[in-house]
Structure formats: C-alpha cells, structure tokens
Design an enzyme around this catalytic site. Structure first.
Site, PDB file in Angstrom:
ATOM      1  N   HIS A  36       2.045   0.721  -6.358  1.00  0.00           N
ATOM      2  CA  HIS A  36       1.659   1.570  -5.232  1.00  0.00           C
ATOM      3  C   HIS A  36       2.038   0.945  -3.890  1.00  0.00           C
ATOM      4  O   HIS A  36       1.414   0.001  -3.424  1.00  0.00           O
ATOM      5  CB  HIS A  36       0.143   1.846  -5.275  1.00  0.00           C
ATOM      6  N   ASN A  92      -7.184   3.215  -1.262  1.00  0.00           N
ATOM      7  CA  ASN A  92      -7.657   4.591  -1.092  1.00  0.00           C
ATOM      8  C   ASN A  92      -9.118   4.776  -1.477  1.00  0.00           C
ATOM      9  O   ASN A  92      -9.766   5.717  -1.008  1.00  0.00           O
ATOM     10  CB  ASN A  92      -6.756   5.556  -1.862  1.00  0.00           C
ATOM     11  N   SER A 144      -1.189   7.089  -5.860  1.00  0.00           N
ATOM     12  CA  SER A 144      -2.183   6.474  -4.985  1.00  0.00           C
ATOM     13  C   SER A 144      -3.588   6.560  -5.561  1.00  0.00           C
ATOM     14  O   SER A 144      -4.519   6.014  -4.982  1.00  0.00           O
ATOM     15  CB  SER A 144      -2.143   7.139  -3.603  1.00  0.00           C
ATOM     16  N   GLU A 198       0.057  -2.467  -4.036  1.00  0.00           N
ATOM     17  CA  GLU A 198      -0.976  -2.573  -5.059  1.00  0.00           C
ATOM     18  C   GLU A 198      -0.318  -2.535  -6.437  1.00  0.00           C
ATOM     19  O   GLU A 198       0.469  -1.636  -6.729  1.00  0.00           O
ATOM     20  CB  GLU A 198      -1.974  -1.415  -4.960  1.00  0.00           C
TER      21      GLU A 198
END
Length: 291
Positions: A140, A190, A119, A152
């Site tokens: 991800h 994130n 992440s 992602e």
C-alpha cells in the site's frame, strides 16, 4: 527471490505514481489498463512529474529519460504474467480486484509475487481467491506516490517470509520506509486517518463549523499540512466512503459509520478534485467551499 520486472494493473493516479518510482529505481515496468487513453494519459503525467523533479534538482535529465524508457504499456492483462512482481492498483472495489487476479492466474510464472495496493480490503480474503496465497501480500503506497515516503506492507494469514522480504527489499530500493501492518480493516494509516476525515464531515453535517473553519482549525490548531475536508477531496470522496464502509462492515462498530453527508456527496458525483467538485468547488481560479 530477486525482483527485476514489475507489472502494474491500473494506470490511474496510484498506478502511474507507482510506475514512476519503480522506473526511477531501475526496475523494468509494464503498466496495464483497459483503456489506451488512460495509458497515454499516464505516460504524459509521468513525463510531466519527472520534468518537475528535474527542474527541482531531484533527478537528472538522464535519469528521467532512462526511467521513462523503462516503462512499457499494454491493454492485455496477460502480458503482465512474466513479471516477477505484480502490483494491482485498480479501483477500490473487491469484486474488481478479485476478477483481475482470476484473469491473471493462468498467465503467471510459478514464482510471481502478487500484491494489491488496496487501502483497506482484506489481504487474506483476496489471497484466498488465488493459487498462491503464500506469495500474496498488501503493498500500500501513499498518494502522491513520488512524494510520500511510507509504504504499508500487509501480510495475509498465509504470506510467507520470503515474499515479505522480497517486497521489503523493493521498498528499500525505492528509498522509502516500510511499515509492517497486520491484516485488519484499514491497516494502520486509514484505520486512523479515515475516521478523522469522517468526523470532520460529521462536524460539517451537524453545523459545528463550515468547510473553511474546519480546515483552518486543523491546519492552524493541529499543524496539519492540509485540512481534513481538503484532504478528503484530494483522496476522492468515493474512496473515503469505500474505506469507511470496509471499516464499518469489518469491525462492526458504530463509530465507523459513514457520515450521511459523505454519502450524499458521492451520490451527487461530487468526488473532490477529480470531478472538480467536492467539499470545495475547483472550477474557478481558486477553490471555493461548497457549504
């Protein structure tokens, strides 16, 4: 390159979720973990989650049965070597991930694509420790994998176009949406989400609001489906702290400094839902704020 077989390293929450969606998309999946108990638990979890999908009319009973039959498990990492695509979904510690890829290398087919579900950790750096940086990228998934629609895709500096296209085709087959992100700490989701959660912890730490008032404010005032502290518990406070440290170390900006209260909760072993205590106590019938 056509991908037919997928190896997944790690049978935790993310690993079993990825195996779940891959199997339902008619990929043959081999799930690896160092623990037989973890693998057995993952199979039970996937069966329960697919049963829930059947009860809600999301999939048929035949699709569930076929999906589960496509998943095999192994404690031997080398067994994944003949997969077309390998997705590492182990704990968010770079040394652990590097060791996994180093152990895999002698057993891989020449054209096997390596990916990490990290992440926040640098894809370029992980790729540089392998023999195929051009066939390495970030893959991800969001948690919970069977529900969340975004994936992602993160290219390292050496990732070639063929590898990106192959991974994008997998995302398309899952009926999910791919977001292409550059290889900077935290990527997209994130980079935005974790500082918000960290700021919510600072708001609690400084006494601006209680756990309940902070979460209620963001649910009702910003229309978030889940308050930031409740979400942190769901993600895992250790994971939140690890990502904040990656952002802080990688971007060298004090705005990413992890809140001391977040660190304290992790040191106490209060990691959220997975340990029954975090910003909420989950040991009773209803979650109760711990501050």
């Amino acid at each position: 390159m056509e991908i037919k077989t997928i190896g997944i390293v790690g049978a935790g929450q993310m690993g079993n979720g990825i195996a779940h969606v891959m199997a339902l998309a008619d990929y043959n999946v081999m799930l690896n973990d160092v623990s037989e108990d973890a693998l057995s638990g993952a199979m039970d979890t996937m069966a329960r989650n697919m049963d829930r999908q059947v009860s809600r009319g999301k999939i048929s009973e035949a699709a569930r049965d076929t999906g589960l039959s496509r998943i095999t498990t192994t404690v031997a990492l080398k067994d994944l070597g003949q997969s077309d695509l390998i997705i590492e979904a182990a704990t968010e510690r770079e040394t652990v991930k590097q060791a996994i890829f180093e152990d895999l290398l002698p057993h891989l087919k020449p054209n096997t694509i390596l990916t990490s579900n990290t992440s926040s950790i640098s894809i370029t750096r992980l790729a540089s420790r392998t023999d195929r940086p051009e066939k390495f990228m970030g893959f991800h998934f969001m948690n919970p994998v069977p529900v969340m629609q975004l994936v992602e895709l993160i290219r390292g500096i050496a990732t070639d176009e063929e590898t990106f296209v192959a991974c994008k085709s997998v995302v398309d087959r899952l009926n999910k949406t791919a977001a292409s992100a550059e290889d900077f700490p935290g990527f997209i989701v994130n980079r935005i989400l974790m500082p918000m959660i960290n700021e919510a912890v600072y708001t609690l730490y400084e006494g601006v609001g209680s756990v309940q008032s902070i979460d209620s404010s963001m649910r009702l005032g910003a229309n978030h489906p889940m308050g930031p502290l409740e979400l942190a518990d769901f993600i895992g406070l250790d994971t939140c702290l690890a990502i904040m440290n990656v952002l802080h170390d990688g971007l060298a900006d004090t705005k990413y400094r992890p809140c001391p209260l977040l660190t304290k909760y992790v040191e106490a072993g209060w990691l959220g839902r997975k340990t029954d205590r975090g910003f909420y106590d989950y040991r009773g019938e209803m979650p109760v704020p711990t501050r």
